[in-house]
Design a protein around this motif. Structure first.
Motif, mmCIF file in Angstrom:
data_model
loop_
_atom_site.group_PDB
_atom_site.id
_atom_site.type_symbol
_atom_site.label_atom_id
_atom_site.label_comp_id
_atom_site.label_asym_id
_atom_site.label_seq_id
_atom_site.Cartn_x
_atom_site.Cartn_y
_atom_site.Cartn_z
ATOM 1 N N ALA A 146 -19.468 -23.181 -16.078
ATOM 2 C CA ALA A 146 -20.359 -23.652 -17.141
ATOM 3 C C ALA A 146 -21.507 -22.664 -17.355
ATOM 4 C CB ALA A 146 -20.899 -25.039 -16.792
ATOM 5 N N LEU A 147 -22.062 -22.139 -16.252
ATOM 6 C CA LEU A 147 -23.122 -21.136 -16.360
ATOM 7 C C LEU A 147 -22.597 -19.861 -17.019
ATOM 8 C CD1 LEU A 147 -26.039 -20.371 -15.729
ATOM 9 C CD2 LEU A 147 -25.278 -19.603 -13.469
ATOM 10 N N LEU A 148 -21.365 -19.472 -16.706
ATOM 11 C CA LEU A 148 -20.752 -18.304 -17.340
ATOM 12 C C LEU A 148 -20.643 -18.508 -18.849
ATOM 13 C CD1 LEU A 148 -19.122 -15.640 -17.381
ATOM 14 C CD2 LEU A 148 -17.095 -16.981 -16.789
ATOM 15 N N CYS A 149 -20.204 -19.683 -19.278
ATOM 16 C CA CYS A 149 -20.082 -19.958 -20.710
ATOM 17 C C CYS A 149 -21.447 -19.900 -21.393
ATOM 18 C CB CYS A 149 -19.442 -21.330 -20.924
ATOM 19 S SG CYS A 149 -17.706 -21.414 -20.456
ATOM 20 N N LEU A 150 -22.475 -20.427 -20.748
ATOM 21 C CA LEU A 150 -23.814 -20.406 -21.343
ATOM 22 C C LEU A 150 -24.347 -18.976 -21.462
ATOM 23 C CD1 LEU A 150 -25.411 -23.496 -19.557
ATOM 24 C CD2 LEU A 150 -24.542 -23.346 -21.901
ATOM 25 N N CYS A 151 -24.085 -18.139 -20.456
ATOM 26 C CA CYS A 151 -24.499 -16.730 -20.540
ATOM 27 C C CYS A 151 -23.747 -16.012 -21.660
ATOM 28 C CB CYS A 151 -24.256 -16.030 -19.206
ATOM 29 S SG CYS A 151 -25.414 -16.497 -17.915
ATOM 30 N N MET B 205 -23.677 -13.772 -27.273
ATOM 31 C CA MET B 205 -23.017 -13.735 -28.580
ATOM 32 C C MET B 205 -23.875 -14.287 -29.717
ATOM 33 S SD MET B 205 -19.155 -14.976 -27.636
ATOM 34 C CE MET B 205 -18.740 -15.065 -29.372
ATOM 35 N N ILE B 206 -24.919 -15.012 -29.418
ATOM 36 C CA ILE B 206 -25.624 -15.755 -30.463
ATOM 37 C C ILE B 206 -26.623 -14.892 -31.247
ATOM 38 C CG2 ILE B 206 -27.649 -16.529 -29.134
ATOM 39 C CD1 ILE B 206 -27.153 -19.322 -30.350
ATOM 40 N N LEU C 112 -17.135 -22.133 -26.533
ATOM 41 C CA LEU C 112 -17.764 -21.898 -25.231
ATOM 42 C C LEU C 112 -18.677 -23.058 -24.842
ATOM 43 C CD1 LEU C 112 -18.649 -18.118 -25.631
ATOM 44 C CD2 LEU C 112 -16.981 -19.067 -24.035
ATOM 45 N N LEU C 113 -19.398 -23.605 -25.825
ATOM 46 C CA LEU C 113 -20.300 -24.722 -25.537
ATOM 47 C C LEU C 113 -19.519 -25.957 -25.097
ATOM 48 C CD1 LEU C 113 -23.204 -25.765 -25.539
ATOM 49 C CD2 LEU C 113 -22.909 -26.379 -27.939
ATOM 50 N N VAL C 114 -18.406 -26.225 -25.765
ATOM 51 C CA VAL C 114 -17.576 -27.374 -25.377
ATOM 52 C C VAL C 114 -17.043 -27.184 -23.954
ATOM 53 C CG1 VAL C 114 -15.411 -28.581 -25.863
ATOM 54 C CG2 VAL C 114 -16.959 -28.005 -27.726
ATOM 55 N N MET C 115 -16.564 -25.983 -23.644
ATOM 56 C CA MET C 115 -16.066 -25.728 -22.291
ATOM 57 C C MET C 115 -17.177 -25.888 -21.258
ATOM 58 S SD MET C 115 -13.250 -22.650 -22.571
ATOM 59 C CE MET C 115 -14.372 -21.411 -23.199
ATOM 60 N N ALA C 116 -18.389 -25.430 -21.598
ATOM 61 C CA ALA C 116 -19.515 -25.563 -20.668
ATOM 62 C C ALA C 116 -19.844 -27.030 -20.415
ATOM 63 C CB ALA C 116 -20.740 -24.824 -21.203
ATOM 64 N N LEU C 117 -19.875 -27.843 -21.479
ATOM 65 C CA LEU C 117 -20.207 -29.261 -21.320
ATOM 66 C C LEU C 117 -19.140 -29.996 -20.518
ATOM 67 C CD1 LEU C 117 -21.584 -30.067 -24.892
ATOM 68 C CD2 LEU C 117 -22.887 -29.717 -22.787
ATOM 69 N N VAL C 118 -17.870 -29.688 -20.778
ATOM 70 C CA VAL C 118 -16.789 -30.326 -20.010
ATOM 71 C C VAL C 118 -16.888 -29.972 -18.534
ATOM 72 C CG1 VAL C 118 -14.287 -30.356 -19.669
ATOM 73 C CG2 VAL C 118 -15.225 -30.495 -21.980
ATOM 74 N N PHE D 242 -25.509 -10.231 -21.280
ATOM 75 C CA PHE D 242 -24.237 -9.509 -21.187
ATOM 76 C C PHE D 242 -23.907 -9.168 -19.736
ATOM 77 C CE2 PHE D 242 -22.289 -5.190 -21.016
ATOM 78 C CZ PHE D 242 -21.007 -5.582 -21.371
ATOM 79 N N TYR D 243 -24.862 -8.612 -19.010
ATOM 80 C CA TYR D 243 -24.572 -8.215 -17.630
ATOM 81 C C TYR D 243 -24.536 -9.414 -16.685
ATOM 82 C CZ TYR D 243 -24.592 -3.336 -18.846
ATOM 83 O OH TYR D 243 -24.247 -2.127 -19.390
ATOM 84 N N LEU D 244 -25.225 -10.491 -17.026
ATOM 85 C CA LEU D 244 -25.046 -11.730 -16.267
ATOM 86 C C LEU D 244 -23.628 -12.263 -16.459
ATOM 87 C CD1 LEU D 244 -28.384 -13.712 -16.759
ATOM 88 C CD2 LEU D 244 -27.446 -12.838 -14.606
ATOM 89 N N THR D 245 -23.095 -12.122 -17.666
ATOM 90 C CA THR D 245 -21.713 -12.529 -17.915
ATOM 91 C C THR D 245 -20.748 -11.734 -17.042
ATOM 92 O OG1 THR D 245 -22.229 -13.146 -20.200
ATOM 93 C CG2 THR D 245 -19.922 -12.710 -19.681
ATOM 94 N N LEU D 246 -20.940 -10.417 -16.972
ATOM 95 C CA LEU D 246 -20.081 -9.587 -16.128
ATOM 96 C C LEU D 246 -20.226 -9.958 -14.657
ATOM 97 C CD1 LEU D 246 -20.440 -6.036 -17.756
ATOM 98 C CD2 LEU D 246 -18.720 -7.802 -18.176
#
Length: 646
Positions: free
Chosen positions: A248-253, A258-259, A225-231, A282-286
């Motif tokens: 990118a914001l979705l991947c960071l959320c 998950m962390i 997810l971090l790699v996808m966010a940076l790309v 979690f709800y920001l991701t949704l």
């Protein structure tokens, strides 16, 4: 069978296959990746007897069955020194529905204290064993064979302090192989209470391997997810693609959600704001999933606004609920769980219906449709299989959210690669145009020099003719006078010079070209064009902006059947700080919307769709300007604003 029917059949079969695969996947997880379905020997009436064969076949097991539970008291090993204490006790299973204060099997309260006890009888061998303790809500002390081996927070009601973390405890059984486990728990902060996740018991090597594998799998997902966010952040800055920034914001959320299991292993954390942040992510991701679905699928604005508002409002509401949960009654917690389940089902239904409707006219959205199908199946199976706690990986919604993020990421990646390809094409076109414009500018300058030389020559020659004319009048030679009159009429300009709109020859040449083009194609062109003395745009950039906007305007006007309806207007305004230009044209009312706020032209070559406006926006943004696009029923308007240089 028609092409439309074949496409619909393909969509139906794809959804059915996705639902079957998702159901098979979640059923497999439930039966083979579930702490409660693990086929191991479990305790009966608080006693677990394990043989060498049991430990050899299953070096670790989860202790969830038949714990002795003493509600309302915090017991210590001294209370068991004379045998079982004279306290009310029940046998209970460990699951997420547990509560500390139990008055009967139907009514439970989340606040209070309680003590869990279990005896394990092991083979009489000198071996060390371990217990992997999950998060316990929200403070506890753990005793093994009468010794305090682990303390998390302070469960004493008079000095209560909540804390959470995951810890691995190793120990050696008594000489006869007996292990007495005592866990005294209090909760006054969270709506979960007591031991809600079963502890793992086994050999230290097996539990350490289990820990390493589980958290390594989670870490791999976070790194992905971090790699996808940076790309995506790189492409967002490079190509100004808004969807890349949102993804990118979705991947960071998703990473923020998950962390936390990793953080629980590394550090003891407070209950608040730890779990509040986890729920918020979690709800920001949704919410971001809904938001990106609406953008990618091209959902109508009012529907997208309603769904985004609902998802965002629920995110804010559930966040406030978690902050206020310590002060809310138990009935509010029960109703909140119902609303949360309903929100997930409603959300999955919306994603499924919206992607299903859009995929019938956009064949590149099949992956989003299948992702929505997975999400809907996850919500359904999550309700069917309530007693589920994964051994490896995450919960149903974690798996499906990763799948959804990947499906959205693939769709965004399609836009990124297309944008990058267009960027390379624009860069190549820019270089070719710059060379051609430099050659044309050089030729225009040479031509202007020749025109200026001719103009001076004609001006001087007319003076010589007048002198000769005066001399001929003195000799009264009518033939010479008549010939001189004819020469003067020949060299006198018959028409005015072509008008200039600016001090830029290349820009004037481009405007002159479109004046001629619109006349030949029966388009009414109104030009009110002016440039300030100091503007940061080069000739190439000005011609890029004007050329692309006028080309699109001419192309749109040509589709109108009546010449009197074909109208293009170019207006500029100059202020000390800004240079503004609007290009307005009539069109047939049909637009092809593409990613973000742009509109595609209907060129015969699909490779050039949308490149013109992208090129204009790229050029404008390089100089801190803006490109605004508006359209009404039959009118299209593009507005460019560029800051002037001092």
């Amino acid at each position: 069978m028609s092409r439309t029917k074949k496409l619909r059949l393909r969509v139906y079969l794809g959804m059915l296959l996705a639902a079957l695969i998702a159901s098979l996947f979640f059923c497999t997880l439930y039966h083979y990746n579930n702490k409660y379905s693990q086929r191991t020997t479990q305790a009966i009436n608080g006693l677990l007897i394990l043989s060498e064969e049991d430990l050899s076949e299953n070096p670790y097991r989860y202790l969830w069955n038949d714990w002795m539970y003493y509600p309302g008291v915090l017991l210590t090993p001294e209370d068991f020194s004379m045998g079982s204490p004279n306290r009310y006790m029940i046998y209970t299973d460990i699951d997420s529905s547990n509560r500390l204060s139990v008055s009967n099997q139907r009514k439970q309260a989340r606040y209070g204290s309680g003590t869990y006890a279990m005896r394990i009888q092991l083979p009489d061998t000198e071996k060390s064993y371990a217990i992997d303790m999950p998060e316990v809500f929200s403070a506890y002390r753990m005793y093994i064979n009468g010794r305090l081996v682990l303390s998390m927070g302070n469960p004493n009601p008079n000095a209560y302090r909540g804390a959470t973390g995951k810890r691995l405890v190793t120990f050696v059984p008594d000489d006869d192989g007996t292990v007495d486990i005592l866990i005294a728990v209090s909760n006054y902060t969270y709506f979960y209470s007591g031991i809600t996740y079963p502890p793992a018991f086994g050999t230290p090597a097996a539990l350490n391997y289990l820990r390493f594998f589980c958290q390594g799998l989670r870490l791999c997902g976070i790194i992905l997810l971090l790699v996808m966010a940076l790309v995506c952040l790189y492409f967002f800055r490079k190509l100004h693609l808004t969807n890349a920034g949102w993804f990118a914001l979705l991947c960071l959320c998703m990473i923020g959600w998950m962390i936390y299991p990793l953080l629980h292993i590394l550090k003891i954390l407070p209950i608040f704001p730890t779990y509040w942040l986890e729920i918020l992510f979690f709800y920001l991701t949704l919410f971001l999933l809904v938001f990106l679905y609406n953008r990618i699928c091209g959902i109508p604005k009012w529907i997208a606004a309603c769904s985004n508002g609902f998802a965002g409002g629920f995110c804010i509401g559930i966040s406030l609920f978690y902050l206020l949960s310590p002060k809310l009654p138990d009935i509010a917690i029960e109703w909140a769980s119902v609303f949360i389940a309903g929100d997930k089902l409603l959300l999955s239904g919306y994603l499924l219906i919206s992607s299903f409707l859009m995929v019938r006219r956009r064949t590149d959205l099949h992956l989003l449709l299948y992702g929505s199908t997975f999400f809907a199946c996850a919500c359904i199976w999550d309700r069917i299989f309530p007693k589920y706690d994964p051994i490896f990986g995450g919960w149903f919604l974690e798996w499906v959210c990763i799948f959804l993020v990947c499906s959205v990421g693939i769709s965004v990646w399609h836009f990124l690669t297309e944008g990058y390809r267009q960027g390379l094409l624009l860069e190549q076109q820019y270089r070719v145009t710059e060379k051609q414009l430099a050659m044309q500018t050089n030729y225009t300058q040479q031509l202007n020099e020749q025109v200026e030389i001719r103009r001076r020559f004609v001006h001087d020659f007319r003076h010589h003719l007048r002198t000769i004319h005066a001399m001929a009048e003195q000799t009264e030679d009518k033939a010479i006078l008549q010939y001189l009159d004819s020469i003067e009429a020949y060299i006198t300009p018959s028409s005015a010079a072509s008008p200039t709109h600016s001090s830029r020859p290349a820009v004037d040449a481009l405007l002159a070209y479109y004046e001629t083009l619109t006349r030949t194609r029966q388009i009414t062109l109104t030009l009110r064009f002016a440039l300030p003395d100091k503007i940061p745009l080069s000739d190439v950039e000005l011609c890029t902006i004007l050329g692309n906007l006028l080309e699109n305007a001419v192309e749109a006007c040509e589709r109108l059947p009546k010449p009197e309806e074909r109208i293009i207007s170019v207006k500029t305004s100059v202020t000390p700080l800004l240079w503004c230009m609007t290009v307005e044209n009539t069109f047939d009312g049909v637009l092809q919307e593409q990613e973000q706020k742009h509109f595609r032209t209907r060129k015969s070559d699909a490779a050039y769709h949308g490149i013109g406006l992208s090129s204009v926006e790229h050029t404008v943004k390089q100089h801190g300007g803006t490109l605004d696009i508006y359209h009404m029923e039959k009118t299209f308007r593009a507005g460019v604003t560029i800051p002037s240089t001092k």
